[in-house]
Design a protein around this motif. Structure first.
Motif, mmCIF file in Angstrom:
data_model
loop_
_atom_site.group_PDB
_atom_site.id
_atom_site.type_symbol
_atom_site.label_atom_id
_atom_site.label_comp_id
_atom_site.label_asym_id
_atom_site.label_seq_id
_atom_site.Cartn_x
_atom_site.Cartn_y
_atom_site.Cartn_z
ATOM 1 N N ASP A 286 -4.711 58.160 -42.886
ATOM 2 C CA ASP A 286 -3.914 59.382 -42.972
ATOM 3 C C ASP A 286 -2.642 59.103 -43.770
ATOM 4 O OD1 ASP A 286 -1.977 58.183 -41.216
ATOM 5 O OD2 ASP A 286 -3.156 58.849 -39.497
ATOM 6 N N ASP A 287 -1.938 60.163 -44.134
ATOM 7 C CA ASP A 287 -0.773 60.046 -45.011
ATOM 8 C C ASP A 287 0.330 59.198 -44.392
ATOM 9 O OD1 ASP A 287 -2.077 61.624 -46.814
ATOM 10 O OD2 ASP A 287 -1.057 63.486 -46.237
ATOM 11 N N GLU A 288 0.534 59.314 -43.093
ATOM 12 C CA GLU A 288 1.603 58.560 -42.441
ATOM 13 C C GLU A 288 1.347 57.063 -42.499
ATOM 14 O OE1 GLU A 288 3.817 58.257 -38.060
ATOM 15 O OE2 GLU A 288 2.313 59.816 -38.434
ATOM 16 N N LEU A 289 0.102 56.677 -42.242
ATOM 17 C CA LEU A 289 -0.237 55.249 -42.283
ATOM 18 C C LEU A 289 -0.200 54.726 -43.715
ATOM 19 C CD1 LEU A 289 -1.011 52.779 -40.695
ATOM 20 C CD2 LEU A 289 -3.413 53.510 -40.783
ATOM 21 N N ALA A 291 1.804 55.708 -46.073
ATOM 22 C CA ALA A 291 3.214 55.515 -46.409
ATOM 23 C C ALA A 291 3.757 54.250 -45.767
ATOM 24 C CB ALA A 291 4.020 56.733 -45.965
ATOM 25 N N ALA A 292 3.384 53.982 -44.512
ATOM 26 C CA ALA A 292 3.878 52.794 -43.806
ATOM 27 C C ALA A 292 3.347 51.516 -44.458
ATOM 28 C CB ALA A 292 3.479 52.857 -42.335
#
Length: 351
Positions: A286-289, A291-292
């Motif tokens: 997903d986008d959050e992971l 980015a991290a």
């Protein structure tokens, strides 16, 4: 077509032909004198880099190369015919190395059409006419011709490409090269699906460049772990490296550092090249992971990280733009025949 990137061959130039011992014999000429001609020069051993080849497999079956010797001289001051040069055609990027412990570099063929006279044929021997002096009017000596030169050499092929792919096994290199070129690299859900170097031609924004994929590196590759680092020579001449890191790895920073450590251990200036770093297989996150993980990888590498999915096509144009920018203006490094997929099959060499 089988792929072979190392081969040992024997080469020998031609010896010079012997000079002739002859005396002029004509009716009504009492003192004809010597007229023996010189021998012909032996053939040279010549290496030539030609387009359309990307393997040394031919040298697996033909390993001895001998140039013809020169012909002997004859009467009437006739010089013997010279031996034809023996031209050994090799792929662009072939190096000729001495057969010694250090494998000393002797010839490096990096351009199409480049020719190098490697062994010179022996000069022809002198005929007896050339020995005539005011005190020796009828010489009977002659030269036997200079001997040939011979040696064993190693041929080592370093494929020439504009960009090179590096990364751990199963980092998605084969999927990426299949997505952007006409190559058909093997893809599988296990390590070391790539056992042979791959070449592909990328066509992007009215430009063409060649990209090379090599088998993945693991920790200890410099000491021979996995398939070792023997294929790293094929990216030594790349202008830029594309380092793919699998987003599904436990520690993307560690994955990045493993490959960088092996490149540093190999040397040859690989760590000094321009590097584009891409976090691959983001279609599974997903986008959050994403980015991290990108932030973590940027901290470890100190460079910009491009999110990428070779399978889904996400970020591919971005990566190709970066590669073109790093390659710079100009033509591709090598010529690849039209319709050549770049796919080859590895034939292990004895070292």
């Amino acid at each position: 077509m089988h792929f072979l990137d190392q081969a040992k061959i024997f080469v020998r130039s031609g010896a010079g032909g012997p000079g002739a011992v002859s005396f002029r014999r004509e009716k009504f000429i009492e003192y004809g004198g010597p007229d023996g001609g010189n021998g012909g020069k032996g053939g040279d051993i010549v290496f030539e880099a030609v387009p359309g080849l990307n393997t040394l497999i031919d040298f697996r079956y033909t390993q001895h190369f001998r140039a013809p010797r020169g012909k002997g001289g004859a009467g009437s001051n006739m010089t013997g015919a010279g031996g034809d040069d023996l031209v050994i055609k090799v792929p662009v990027g072939t190096q000729v190395l001495a057969d010694d412990e250090d494998r000393t570099l002797l010839v490096d063929l990096t351009k199409v059409g480049q020719r190098v006279v490697f062994l010179r044929g022996g000069d022809g021997g002198r005929g007896n006419a050339s020995y005539k002096t005011s005190t020796n009017r009828t010489p009977r000596q002659h030269g036997t011709g200079w001997p040939s030169e011979e040696t064993y050499v190693w041929l080592r092929l370093k494929l020439l490409a504009d960009a090179g792919l590096v990364g751990l096994p199963n980092a998605g290199k084969s999927t990426f090269i299949n997505a952007v070129t006409n190559a058909q690299a093997k893809v599988g859900a296990y390590a070391f699906t790539t056992l042979r170097p791959q070449l592909g031609v990328v066509r992007h924004k009215m430009r063409e460049f060649v990209i090379a994929d090599i088998p993945g590196l693991i920790a200890g590759a410099a000491e021979g772990a996995g398939v070792g680092d023997r294929f790293l020579g094929h990216i030594e001449r790349c202008r830029v490296l594309l380092h793919l890191v699998d987003a599904n790895d436990r520690d993307v920073a560690e994955s990045y550092n493993i490959v960088r450590d092996e490149l540093e251990a190999y040397g040859a200036g690989l760590t000094d090249k321009k590097v584009i770093i891409a976090l691959n297989k983001i279609d599974t996150l997903d986008d959050e992971l994403i980015a991290a993980l990108s932030a973590e990888l940027e901290e470890a590498s100190g460079a910009e990280v491009i999110p990428l999915s070779g399978a889904a096509g996400t970020g591919v144009d971005w990566v190709l733009d970066k590669l073109l920018e790093a390659i710079g203006p100009g033509d591709s490094t090598i010529e690849v025949p039209e319709g050549d997929s770049g796919e080859v099959t590895i034939e292990w060499s004895p070292i």
